[in-house]
Every structure is written in C-alpha cells, then in structure tokens.
Design an enzyme around this catalytic site. Structure first.
Site, mmCIF file in Angstrom:
data_model
loop_
_atom_site.group_PDB
_atom_site.id
_atom_site.type_symbol
_atom_site.label_atom_id
_atom_site.label_comp_id
_atom_site.label_asym_id
_atom_site.label_seq_id
_atom_site.Cartn_x
_atom_site.Cartn_y
_atom_site.Cartn_z
ATOM 1 N N HIS A 59 -44.714 4.662 -81.009
ATOM 2 C CA HIS A 59 -44.130 5.933 -81.119
ATOM 3 C C HIS A 59 -42.572 5.710 -81.122
ATOM 4 O O HIS A 59 -41.612 6.622 -81.041
ATOM 5 C CB HIS A 59 -44.162 6.891 -79.812
ATOM 6 C CG HIS A 59 -45.645 7.518 -79.964
ATOM 7 N ND1 HIS A 59 -46.156 8.231 -80.992
ATOM 8 C CD2 HIS A 59 -46.713 7.254 -79.175
ATOM 9 C CE1 HIS A 59 -47.378 8.712 -80.562
ATOM 10 N NE2 HIS A 59 -47.786 8.047 -79.643
ATOM 11 N N SER A 107 -52.132 7.236 -82.035
ATOM 12 C CA SER A 107 -51.652 8.183 -81.502
ATOM 13 C C SER A 107 -50.647 9.130 -82.356
ATOM 14 O O SER A 107 -49.862 8.375 -83.060
ATOM 15 C CB SER A 107 -50.985 7.591 -80.145
ATOM 16 O OG SER A 107 -50.437 8.954 -79.447
ATOM 17 N N GLU A 133 -45.532 11.548 -87.004
ATOM 18 C CA GLU A 133 -45.791 10.021 -87.327
ATOM 19 C C GLU A 133 -47.187 9.931 -86.482
ATOM 20 O O GLU A 133 -47.647 10.751 -85.832
ATOM 21 C CB GLU A 133 -44.704 9.477 -86.658
ATOM 22 C CG GLU A 133 -44.427 9.722 -85.026
ATOM 23 C CD GLU A 133 -45.105 8.909 -84.097
ATOM 24 O OE1 GLU A 133 -45.887 8.052 -84.354
ATOM 25 O OE2 GLU A 133 -44.969 9.243 -82.797
#
Length: 171
Positions: A59, A107, A133
């Site tokens: 992330h 994720s 994303e």
C-alpha cells in the site's frame, strides 16, 4: 491461490512476471469488520478500468511495482490479473518472494462511496467503492485474498527432475 509465474530462472521475463488472484472476496468480513457487497466495484471499474488502478507494494504509493491488466468482478469477488515490472528492483524482489511462497497477499486501497454499519453485527457493509489501488502485501485484511499459485509447467518439472538426477548422480 497463487501466482502464474515463469519458473525458468531468477530473472523476470522481458514482459514482466504475471500474477493473478482475488484481491477482494464478496460477502466475506475482513479483519477490520468491512464486508464488500457484490457489484461494489462496478462504477469505479467502468470509469477508470484496470489501467486506472495502481499496483503497489504494501500500500505504499512510493512503491509502484507493476500494472494491473484486468480487474473483473465475478460471483466470488474482485479478480485481478497483472504483471510485475522487470525494470523495477522491488518488483523483482516481490516476484522472487512470490515464487518462493514467502509473499502472497492481495489487498485493496479504496474509498467507501456508499456504506452502512449494521447495528447488530457491527459490520460495515460497503455497497460502492472507489478503487484506488491493489497491493501485494504480507498480511491481507481478507485472509483469503491471495495470489494464485500455478501448477508447475512441464518444462519446470523436467528441469527440476534433471537437477535431482544430477544431484543423485553426484554431477
């Protein structure tokens, strides 16, 4: 679930290291008590397509590692296909970790556009998502959101068998 990969050697193929898997599963609560409903990604994907969604490592917006080529909502969840860039050092590291089975989480990074918290279960039910994303991560919030591991190719099986024979023969 695991990644489709070239098992030919330590280097990434010139066109990148292909990966795929479920980035999100519908109607499955995650560890943060979010539950994504079927169809939640439809508007976001229609607006931006896979090319508008970044592939990141953990992330981190400073760590783009490849591109998503397909993001598809099916009956189970959001299925992602993409490739790690052969020209990015972190992507090569991630490919090696996926190949070795040390990294396989997926994720999503998003903004909830439409959501409600069920007062009885305390689950936040997300009906509409603005997807920013999809990251490759060590620990996904949805434990079953994983990169798929492919069956070894016939060439990889032959290479491994030849290596075992050489080792056995002492060559």
């Amino acid at each position: 679930m695991a990644a489709h990969v070239s098992l030919a050697g330590p280097d990434l193929p010139a066109d990148g290291y292909a990966i795929e898997g479920y980035a999100c599963l519908f109607e499955v609560p995650d560890l943060g008590r979010d539950l994504v409903e079927r169809g939640a990604f439809a508007a976001s994907l229609a607006r931006q397509g896979a090319g508008g969604v970044r592939m990141l490592y953990q992330h981190d917006p400073a760590e783009p590692i490849g591109v998503w080529t397909d993001l598809i909502e099916d009956g189970r969840g959001l299925y992602a296909r993409g490739r790690l860039s052969p020209f990015v050092a972190r992507a090569r590291e991630v490919a090696a970790l996926i190949r070795d089975g040390a990294l396989d989480g997926l994720s999503i990074g998003f903004k909830a556009v439409s959501a409600r918290t069920d007062p009885r279960t305390r689950l936040r039910r997300i009906a509409r998502i603005d997807l920013w994303e999809v990251s490759i991560v060590t620990f996904p919030m949805q434990p079953d959101a994983r990169v798929r591991r492919p069956a070894p190719s016939p060439a990889a099986l032959l290479t491994a068998a030849a290596a075992r024979l050489r080792a056995t023969a002492g060559a």
